[in-house]
Design a protein around this motif. Structure first.
Motif, PDB file in Angstrom:
ATOM      1  N   GLY A 321     135.999  19.204  95.303  1.00  8.72           N
ATOM      2  CA  GLY A 321     135.730  19.267  96.619  1.00  8.72           C
ATOM      3  C   GLY A 321     135.667  20.746  97.165  1.00  8.72           C
ATOM      4  N   ALA A 322     135.045  20.834  98.396  1.00  9.60           N
ATOM      5  CA  ALA A 322     134.806  22.028  99.141  1.00  9.60           C
ATOM      6  C   ALA A 322     136.046  22.724  99.635  1.00  9.60           C
ATOM      7  N   GLY A 323     135.991  23.958  99.510  1.00  6.05           N
ATOM      8  CA  GLY A 323     137.242  24.537 100.067  1.00  6.05           C
ATOM      9  C   GLY A 323     138.536  24.712  99.362  1.00  6.05           C
ATOM     10  N   ASP A 324     138.633  24.194  98.140  1.00  3.95           N
ATOM     11  CA  ASP A 324     139.605  24.210  97.271  1.00  3.95           C
ATOM     12  C   ASP A 324     140.087  25.826  96.810  1.00  3.95           C
ATOM     13  N   ALA A 325     141.445  25.839  96.752  1.00  4.63           N
ATOM     14  CA  ALA A 325     142.043  27.333  96.566  1.00  4.63           C
ATOM     15  C   ALA A 325     142.877  27.260  95.417  1.00  4.63           C
ATOM     16  N   VAL A 326     142.679  28.151  94.162  1.00  2.00           N
ATOM     17  CA  VAL A 326     143.642  28.015  93.320  1.00  2.00           C
ATOM     18  C   VAL A 326     144.113  29.274  92.975  1.00  2.00           C
ATOM     19  N   ALA A 327     145.515  29.811  92.791  1.00  4.82           N
ATOM     20  CA  ALA A 327     145.979  30.793  92.460  1.00  4.82           C
ATOM     21  C   ALA A 327     146.917  30.521  90.878  1.00  4.82           C
ATOM     22  N   VAL A 328     146.516  31.532  90.253  1.00  2.00           N
ATOM     23  CA  VAL A 328     147.503  31.594  89.020  1.00  2.00           C
ATOM     24  C   VAL A 328     148.211  32.632  88.978  1.00  2.00           C
ATOM     25  N   GLU A 329     149.486  32.429  88.744  1.00  3.14           N
ATOM     26  CA  GLU A 329     150.549  33.600  88.518  1.00  3.14           C
ATOM     27  C   GLU A 329     150.353  34.317  87.306  1.00  3.14           C
ATOM     28  N   GLN A 330     150.709  35.590  87.438  1.00  2.00           N
ATOM     29  CA  GLN A 330     150.504  36.468  86.104  1.00  2.00           C
ATOM     30  C   GLN A 330     151.235  35.966  84.924  1.00  2.00           C
ATOM     31  N   VAL A 331     152.182  35.316  85.161  1.00  2.00           N
ATOM     32  CA  VAL A 331     152.808  34.849  83.855  1.00  2.00           C
ATOM     33  C   VAL A 331     152.482  33.465  83.385  1.00  2.00           C
ATOM     34  N   ALA A 332     151.565  33.017  84.182  1.00  2.00           N
ATOM     35  CA  ALA A 332     150.947  31.654  84.044  1.00  2.00           C
ATOM     36  C   ALA A 332     149.996  31.711  82.892  1.00  2.00           C
ATOM     37  N   ALA A 333     149.766  30.448  82.316  1.00  2.00           N
ATOM     38  CA  ALA A 333     148.313  30.353  81.369  1.00  2.00           C
ATOM     39  C   ALA A 333     147.621  29.296  81.713  1.00  2.00           C
ATOM     40  N   LEU A 334     146.308  29.466  81.855  1.00  2.00           N
ATOM     41  CA  LEU A 334     145.356  28.676  82.384  1.00  2.00           C
ATOM     42  C   LEU A 334     143.925  28.845  81.463  1.00  2.00           C
ATOM     43  N   ASP A 335     143.596  27.822  80.524  1.00  2.00           N
ATOM     44  CA  ASP A 335     142.564  28.074  79.813  1.00  2.00           C
ATOM     45  C   ASP A 335     141.259  27.872  80.221  1.00  2.00           C
TER      46      ASP A 335
END
Length: 339
Positions: A321-335
């Motif tokens: 969808g439009a306007g979605d926001a994602v934040a990834v913390e420094q200690v997290a992992a997202l491939d």
């Protein structure tokens, strides 16, 4: 989009692994609906005794599901009959689903609606629109028999089964699936991959009218995998039941799971929440901010203006969808990230 109208229910619906059942029998899919026998059935809730018998259910292929639906108060009779082979329309389907979800909140019908104040299904329509699985307020549409494709869409919306990135490969087994488009295609992929329904003779038959017997059969394939857990408090814990969970709440702040889950659909109606668990897949429908922590395979954001913070380890995140926001913390992992 239709998914902006989010479900609101202070409870957690937990699907166990029994959800992955066989498809509707071919005999059921090929059954011809008898519209000429359709009565002016009032869908006002009336519970039947568990031992009640009806003139048209004996030896019917869906007799068990029909009697359960009548006993549970989901399906009503007229003149001692349940009319299992008759088509079911949006109004009747909304009444059934609202009873299952114990829907209470209602939306205001717009000025363009032609639903009379005295229509028996007006209140059910208002609840369905609030929950987000219907978006029409026209009499002609509400009284039109549902097709299989439309039924799959309504179930996917009502029970949080749609995904941001569905597995469309499951539709390749059906020669008529190429006609599917948009949200109905997504819903069909989700329903089929979940094992709630399938096709017959190599066809999915999305335009075929659905009977009352077929609808309650799919419904109980879903409900036979559910256990209900109270989520009225700000902090809740999913039991160590495995399988999958559809979470609906208006009060939840934190949700943790004792066991590892296959899929968790997060349908928080408002406010922010933190979800901590081990899950193969987390589907986010809520408009509030959701923090996901723990060991997560895939995070899927369905609909516009979703906000997700990844705090633990997640292999991939998809948003549609439009306007979605994602934040990834420094200690997290997202491939993998696809917006």
């Amino acid at each position: 989009s239709d998914m902006k109208k989010l479900p609101c229910r202070v409870s957690c619906l937990v699907l166990a692994v029994m959800m992955l059942l066989s498809a509707v029998p071919a005999a059921a899919l090929d059954e011809t609906a008898s519209a000429s026998q359709s009565p002016a059935v009032s869908e006002e809730p009336t519970a039947a005794a568990p031992e009640a018998k009806y003139a048209d259910t004996a030896r019917h292929w869906a007799e068990k599901a029909l009697l359960r639906a009548a006993s549970d108060g989901y399906l009503t009779a007229s003149g001692g009959k349940l009319y299992p082979n008759d088509p079911i329309d949006r109004a009747q389907a909304a009444a059934v689903i609202n009873r299952v979800l114990k829907a209470a909140e209602k939306a205001e019908l717009g000025a363009g609606s032609d639903i009379s104040a005295g229509a028996w299904y007006r209140e059910d329509l208002e609840k369905a629109i609030y929950l987000g699985y219907l978006n029409t307020a026209l009499t002609a549409v509400m009284k039109r028999p549902l097709t299989r494709g439309e039924t799959f869409l309504i179930f996917a919306r009502a029970f949080g089964l749609s995904e941001a990135k569905p597995d469309y490969t499951v539709l390749s087994a059906y020669s008529d699936a190429s006609s599917l488009t948009g949200e109905i295609r997504s819903a069909c992929a989700s329903i089929v991959s979940s094992g709630l329904a399938g096709g017959a003779g190599g066809k999915l038959m999305p335009a075929k009218t659905v009977t009352r017997a077929e609808l309650v059969t799919i419904l109980y394939r879903l409900l036979d995998g559910f256990s209900l857990t109270d989520c009225a408090s700000a902090d809740a814990v999913l039991p160590d039941a495995g399988g999958s969970a559809v979470v609906r709440s208006s009060a939840l702040k934190t949700l943790t799971a004792k066991g590892a889950y296959k899929t968790v659909s997060f349908c928080q109606s408002s406010g922010d929440a933190v979800f901590s668990a081990a899950a193969d897949k987390v589907i986010v429908y809520t408009s509030g901010a959701v923090t996901v922590s723990g060991r997560i395979g895939t995070v899927q954001m369905v609909g516009a203006v979703r906000r997700v913070t990844v705090k633990g380890a997640a292999s991939s995140l998809f948003a549609d969808g439009a306007g979605d926001a994602v934040a990834v913390e420094q200690v997290a992992a997202l491939d993998t990230l696809e917006l």
